[in-house]
Design a protein around this motif. Structure first.
Motif: not given
Length: 131
Positions: A104-131
């Motif tokens: 409900s509502g806007r994510p808190t600062k902690k929620d945003r950091r968790d989302i950013d960490d999750y997003s950066s982890d999935t981007l690293d996996i995708d980058a490894d697949d393309n190599i």
């Protein structure tokens, strides 16, 4: 001594101006009556201070000449606040921790950091697949 000055001297308020405002708003009572900041305080007076959702009850033992150190406050007042008031405050703080429902509502600062960490982890996996 004036009630606002007394409350400042025994460290219930950080500044005398804040103590004066509390008196004007009706948060201070002496012997069961709401008082103005200029009300004189005498030994054996019963003071009720409403602060942080707690009704502090204290008895004036003596009048200090100036603002006193935290270790010397008990010489000038006797705190008679019931322990249940502090337990009630703990319960209020715990209930506020669970106030915001997930999603409900806007994510808190902690929620945003968790989302950013999750997003950066999935981007690293995708980058490894393309190599």
């Amino acid at each position: 001594m004036r009630i606002d000055k007394y409350l400042w001297c025994v460290r219930y308020y950080k500044t005398r101006n804040i103590a004066t405002e509390a008196c004007k708003k009706g948060h201070i009572a002496v012997n069961g009556q709401q008082v103005k900041p200029s009300r004189e305080v005498f030994p054996t007076d019963k003071i009720t201070v409403r602060r942080d959702q707690i009704n502090y009850k204290l008895t004036v033992l003596d009048i200090p000449a100036n603002r006193v150190g935290p270790k010397l406050v008990d010489i000038y007042r006797k705190d008679e606040t019931p322990a249940e008031a502090f337990e009630h405050l703990k319960l209020l703080r715990l209930s506020k921790d669970h106030y915001r429902a997930k999603g409900s509502g806007r994510p808190t600062k902690k929620d945003r950091r968790d989302i950013d960490d999750y997003s950066s982890d999935t981007l690293d996996i995708d980058a490894d697949d393309n190599i």
